[in-house]
Write a protein that holds these residues in place. Structure first.
Motif, mmCIF file in Angstrom:
data_model
loop_
_atom_site.group_PDB
_atom_site.id
_atom_site.type_symbol
_atom_site.label_atom_id
_atom_site.label_comp_id
_atom_site.label_asym_id
_atom_site.label_seq_id
_atom_site.Cartn_x
_atom_site.Cartn_y
_atom_site.Cartn_z
ATOM 1 N N HIS A 195 0.828 -1.211 0.000
ATOM 2 C CA HIS A 195 0.000 0.000 0.000
ATOM 3 C C HIS A 195 0.862 1.260 0.000
ATOM 4 N N CYS A 215 -12.256 -3.283 5.673
ATOM 5 C CA CYS A 215 -11.155 -4.262 5.632
ATOM 6 C C CYS A 215 -11.608 -5.601 6.234
ATOM 7 N N PRO A 216 -11.661 -6.663 5.424
ATOM 8 C CA PRO A 216 -12.124 -7.951 5.950
ATOM 9 C C PRO A 216 -11.148 -8.585 6.929
ATOM 10 N N ALA A 217 -9.878 -8.192 6.841
ATOM 11 C CA ALA A 217 -8.866 -8.779 7.734
ATOM 12 C C ALA A 217 -8.681 -7.945 8.999
ATOM 13 N N CYS A 221 -7.062 -5.231 9.539
ATOM 14 C CA CYS A 221 -5.637 -4.991 9.778
ATOM 15 C C CYS A 221 -5.245 -3.524 9.650
ATOM 16 N N ILE A 222 -6.247 -2.631 9.495
ATOM 17 C CA ILE A 222 -5.934 -1.195 9.406
ATOM 18 C C ILE A 222 -6.333 -0.513 10.709
ATOM 19 N N ILE A 227 -0.995 -0.321 9.003
ATOM 20 C CA ILE A 227 -1.484 -1.543 8.359
ATOM 21 C C ILE A 227 -0.602 -2.706 8.798
ATOM 22 N N CYS A 283 -3.022 -8.693 6.268
ATOM 23 C CA CYS A 283 -3.625 -8.209 5.017
ATOM 24 C C CYS A 283 -3.725 -9.338 3.983
ATOM 25 N N ILE A 284 -4.859 -9.382 3.281
ATOM 26 C CA ILE A 284 -5.032 -10.405 2.232
ATOM 27 C C ILE A 284 -4.966 -9.760 0.836
ATOM 28 N N PHE A 285 -4.559 -8.504 0.800
ATOM 29 C CA PHE A 285 -4.339 -7.782 -0.464
ATOM 30 C C PHE A 285 -5.573 -7.817 -1.376
ATOM 31 N N CYS A 286 -6.724 -7.611 -0.765
ATOM 32 C CA CYS A 286 -7.978 -7.651 -1.525
ATOM 33 C C CYS A 286 -8.250 -6.334 -2.253
ATOM 34 N N GLY A 287 -7.681 -5.244 -1.758
ATOM 35 C CA GLY A 287 -7.882 -3.952 -2.403
ATOM 36 C C GLY A 287 -9.165 -3.234 -1.999
ATOM 37 N N TYR A 288 -9.917 -3.769 -1.057
ATOM 38 C CA TYR A 288 -11.166 -3.110 -0.631
ATOM 39 C C TYR A 288 -10.901 -1.727 -0.042
ATOM 40 N N CYS A 289 -9.775 -1.577 0.658
ATOM 41 C CA CYS A 289 -9.459 -0.282 1.269
ATOM 42 C C CYS A 289 -9.310 0.785 0.187
ATOM 43 N N MET A 346 -2.485 0.819 -4.073
ATOM 44 C CA MET A 346 -1.621 -0.344 -3.943
ATOM 45 C C MET A 346 -0.582 -0.308 -5.049
#
Ligand code: SF4
Ligand code: SF4
Length: 131
Positions: A41, A62-64, A66-67, A86, A91-97, A108
């Motif tokens: 990020h 953020c689903p994880a 982690c923020i 972060i 982080c699962i690097f989903c990009g939702y943030c 990202m």
């Protein structure tokens, strides 16, 4: 059946020829990730501060989980993240943030060489993310 066998072997031998390999000699040679790659990020800076307005949308989506954001207000009454962190180990690097941010303050990058031996290195604070 022999025809298929010969065809398979020809494909194998083709890839043995110089210039036909599908792999590279990492780390001496590095492939360029695609434009859609989601790597480390980056908090986007503006002239004198970060673009982030500490709206809490990214930690919310953020689903994880982690923020971490802690907001504060500057002299002009503008909100900013006094703390922005972060935890990349979660982080699962989903990009939702990135998708959720209303002011395009987080993105990202193509950076993927993130391996390290110390867990604390993976906690990226605001200063490290502002690049
Ligand atoms: S990429 Fe996904 S998991 Fe990682 S910080 Fe953003 S929302 Fe959370
Ligand atoms: S990075 Fe964007 S979504 Fe996250 S707190 Fe800052 S302004 Fe809100």
């Amino acid at each position: 059946m022999f025809k298929e066998f010969a065809k398979g072997l020809s494909i194998t031998f083709k890839h043995l020829l110089p210039g036909h390999s599908t792999t590279v000699q990492y780390p001496h040679v590095k492939l360029k990730p695609s434009d859609r790659f989601r790597g480390l990020h980056r908090l986007v800076p503006t002239q004198d501060r970060e673009k982030c307005v500490a709206c809490y949308l990214c930690p919310t989506v953020c689903p994880a989980k982690c923020i971490t954001v802690e907001s504060a207000e500057n002299d002009k009454g503008e909100k900013y993240p006094a703390v922005y962190r972060i935890d990349l180990l979660r982080c699962i690097f989903c990009g939702y943030c990135v998708e959720a941010c209303p002011v395009e303050a987080i993105e990202m990058t193509a950076e993927y060489e993130l391996a390290n031996y110390q867990r604390e290195i993976f906690a990226y604070n605001k200063e490290r993310l502002l690049r």
